[in-house]
Design a protein around this motif. Structure first.
Motif, PDB file in Angstrom:
ATOM      1  N   PRO A 171       0.932  -0.942  -0.600  1.00  0.00           N
ATOM      2  CA  PRO A 171      -0.004   0.047  -0.130  1.00  0.00           C
ATOM      3  C   PRO A 171       0.920   0.977   0.398  1.00  0.00           C
ATOM      4  N   ARG A 172       1.878   1.180  -0.052  1.00  0.00           N
ATOM      5  CA  ARG A 172       3.045   2.959  -0.533  1.00  0.00           C
ATOM      6  C   ARG A 172       3.293   2.821  -1.657  1.00  0.00           C
ATOM      7  N   VAL A 173       4.142   3.637  -1.313  1.00  0.00           N
ATOM      8  CA  VAL A 173       4.221   4.855  -2.994  1.00  0.00           C
ATOM      9  C   VAL A 173       4.976   5.715  -2.938  1.00  0.00           C
ATOM     10  N   VAL A 174       6.198   5.146  -2.625  1.00  0.00           N
ATOM     11  CA  VAL A 174       7.982   5.848  -2.644  1.00  0.00           C
ATOM     12  C   VAL A 174       8.487   6.586  -4.077  1.00  0.00           C
ATOM     13  N   SER A 175       9.183   7.437  -3.626  1.00  0.00           N
ATOM     14  CA  SER A 175      10.097   8.080  -4.356  1.00  0.00           C
ATOM     15  C   SER A 175      11.294   6.680  -4.800  1.00  0.00           C
ATOM     16  N   THR A 176      11.523   7.366  -6.040  1.00  0.00           N
ATOM     17  CA  THR A 176      12.789   6.468  -6.475  1.00  0.00           C
ATOM     18  C   THR A 176      13.939   7.165  -6.167  1.00  0.00           C
ATOM     19  N   GLY A 177      14.039   8.503  -5.345  1.00  0.00           N
ATOM     20  CA  GLY A 177      15.286   9.067  -5.397  1.00  0.00           C
ATOM     21  C   GLY A 177      15.111  10.159  -4.290  1.00  0.00           C
ATOM     22  N   SER A 178      16.225  10.765  -3.968  1.00  0.00           N
ATOM     23  CA  SER A 178      15.285  12.154  -3.754  1.00  0.00           C
ATOM     24  C   SER A 178      14.812  13.655  -4.423  1.00  0.00           C
ATOM     25  N   TYR A 179      13.939  13.916  -3.484  1.00  0.00           N
ATOM     26  CA  TYR A 179      13.324  15.142  -4.484  1.00  0.00           C
ATOM     27  C   TYR A 179      13.861  15.867  -5.033  1.00  0.00           C
ATOM     28  N   GLU A 180      14.717  16.062  -4.692  1.00  0.00           N
ATOM     29  CA  GLU A 180      15.634  17.174  -5.988  1.00  0.00           C
ATOM     30  C   GLU A 180      16.050  16.688  -6.735  1.00  0.00           C
ATOM     31  N   LYS A 181      16.085  15.568  -6.972  1.00  0.00           N
ATOM     32  CA  LYS A 181      16.496  15.290  -7.887  1.00  0.00           C
ATOM     33  C   LYS A 181      15.356  15.210  -9.279  1.00  0.00           C
TER      34      LYS A 181
ATOM     35  N   GLU B 270      -7.219  24.447  -6.954  1.00  0.00           N
ATOM     36  CA  GLU B 270      -7.768  22.992  -7.225  1.00  0.00           C
ATOM     37  C   GLU B 270      -6.769  22.483  -6.311  1.00  0.00           C
ATOM     38  N   GLY B 271      -6.001  22.773  -7.104  1.00  0.00           N
ATOM     39  CA  GLY B 271      -3.964  22.143  -7.075  1.00  0.00           C
ATOM     40  C   GLY B 271      -4.130  22.020  -4.920  1.00  0.00           C
ATOM     41  N   LYS B 272      -4.345  23.357  -4.415  1.00  0.00           N
ATOM     42  CA  LYS B 272      -3.435  23.244  -3.404  1.00  0.00           C
ATOM     43  C   LYS B 272      -4.797  22.459  -2.980  1.00  0.00           C
ATOM     44  N   GLN B 273      -5.841  22.181  -3.113  1.00  0.00           N
ATOM     45  CA  GLN B 273      -7.117  21.682  -1.950  1.00  0.00           C
ATOM     46  C   GLN B 273      -6.620  19.996  -2.552  1.00  0.00           C
ATOM     47  N   PHE B 274      -6.662  19.638  -3.592  1.00  0.00           N
ATOM     48  CA  PHE B 274      -6.593  18.688  -4.027  1.00  0.00           C
ATOM     49  C   PHE B 274      -5.146  17.358  -3.383  1.00  0.00           C
ATOM     50  N   LEU B 275      -3.512  18.598  -2.771  1.00  0.00           N
ATOM     51  CA  LEU B 275      -2.971  18.049  -2.433  1.00  0.00           C
ATOM     52  C   LEU B 275      -2.842  17.708  -1.117  1.00  0.00           C
ATOM     53  N   LYS B 276      -4.230  19.227  -0.032  1.00  0.00           N
ATOM     54  CA  LYS B 276      -3.868  18.461   1.013  1.00  0.00           C
ATOM     55  C   LYS B 276      -4.629  17.586   0.965  1.00  0.00           C
ATOM     56  N   ARG B 277      -5.860  17.454   0.246  1.00  0.00           N
ATOM     57  CA  ARG B 277      -6.792  15.935   0.756  1.00  0.00           C
ATOM     58  C   ARG B 277      -5.052  14.400   0.635  1.00  0.00           C
ATOM     59  N   GLU B 278      -5.019  14.390  -0.648  1.00  0.00           N
ATOM     60  CA  GLU B 278      -3.899  13.334  -0.630  1.00  0.00           C
ATOM     61  C   GLU B 278      -3.395  12.876   0.538  1.00  0.00           C
ATOM     62  N   LEU B 279      -2.237  14.216   0.318  1.00  0.00           N
ATOM     63  CA  LEU B 279      -1.426  13.893   1.926  1.00  0.00           C
ATOM     64  C   LEU B 279      -2.649  13.554   3.119  1.00  0.00           C
ATOM     65  N   ALA B 280      -3.611  14.361   3.757  1.00  0.00           N
ATOM     66  CA  ALA B 280      -4.308  13.761   5.091  1.00  0.00           C
ATOM     67  C   ALA B 280      -4.198  12.102   4.687  1.00  0.00           C
ATOM     68  N   LYS B 281      -4.640  11.619   3.226  1.00  0.00           N
ATOM     69  CA  LYS B 281      -5.325  10.302   3.315  1.00  0.00           C
ATOM     70  C   LYS B 281      -3.874   9.566   3.383  1.00  0.00           C
ATOM     71  N   GLU B 282      -3.256  10.099   3.145  1.00  0.00           N
ATOM     72  CA  GLU B 282      -2.011   8.991   3.129  1.00  0.00           C
ATOM     73  C   GLU B 282      -1.473   9.003   4.778  1.00  0.00           C
ATOM     74  N   VAL B 283      -1.909  10.077   5.604  1.00  0.00           N
ATOM     75  CA  VAL B 283      -1.066  10.294   6.366  1.00  0.00           C
ATOM     76  C   VAL B 283      -2.239   9.241   7.809  1.00  0.00           C
ATOM     77  N   LYS B 284      -3.577   9.612   7.083  1.00  0.00           N
ATOM     78  CA  LYS B 284      -4.691   7.991   8.250  1.00  0.00           C
ATOM     79  C   LYS B 284      -4.028   6.487   7.587  1.00  0.00           C
ATOM     80  N   ASN B 285      -3.768   5.948   6.323  1.00  0.00           N
ATOM     81  CA  ASN B 285      -3.208   5.198   6.132  1.00  0.00           C
ATOM     82  C   ASN B 285      -1.427   4.626   6.737  1.00  0.00           C
ATOM     83  N   GLU B 286      -1.056   5.434   6.795  1.00  0.00           N
ATOM     84  CA  GLU B 286       0.633   4.838   7.264  1.00  0.00           C
ATOM     85  C   GLU B 286       0.399   4.271   8.549  1.00  0.00           C
ATOM     86  N   VAL B 287       1.301   3.083   8.160  1.00  0.00           N
ATOM     87  CA  VAL B 287       1.332   1.986   9.001  1.00  0.00           C
ATOM     88  C   VAL B 287       3.144   2.196  10.080  1.00  0.00           C
ATOM     89  N   SER B 288       2.722   2.512  11.310  1.00  0.00           N
ATOM     90  CA  SER B 288       4.040   2.243  11.924  1.00  0.00           C
ATOM     91  C   SER B 288       4.720   1.262  12.010  1.00  0.00           C
TER      92      SER B 288
END
Length: 77
Positions: A15-25, A59-77
């Motif tokens: 259930p994870r989506v991860v970067s293939t490298g650092s975001y600055e690249k 709209e992009g900011k609202q979408f990003l905020k909703r998606e990040l909230a979902k990720e935090v909600k679904n985060e597995v410790s």
């Protein structure tokens, strides 16, 4: 999602989506970056200003905020 990791911005490993490298690249050297930005513009989530700087729309900011909230909600410790 492709098998060649150097061509992907993100790797989906449910259930994870991860970067293939650092975001600055992540940038114009990635062959998929321009297409990804164009899709976001087509969806109205990003836009260029008069100085040709690309930014998130409200709209992009609202979408990003909703998606990040979902990720935090679904985060597995």
């Amino acid at each position: 999602e492709k098998t060649s990791m150097d061509r992907c911005l993100l790797q989906v490993d449910w259930p994870r989506v991860v970067s293939t490298g650092s975001y600055e690249k992540i940038g114009m050297s990635n062959p998929r970056f321009g297409r990804a930005v164009q899709i976001l513009k087509d969806l109205g989530l990003m836009r260029d200003n008069d100085d040709k700087i690309t930014y998130l729309t409200n709209e992009g900011k609202q979408f990003l905020k909703r998606e990040l909230a979902k990720e935090v909600k679904n985060e597995v410790s």
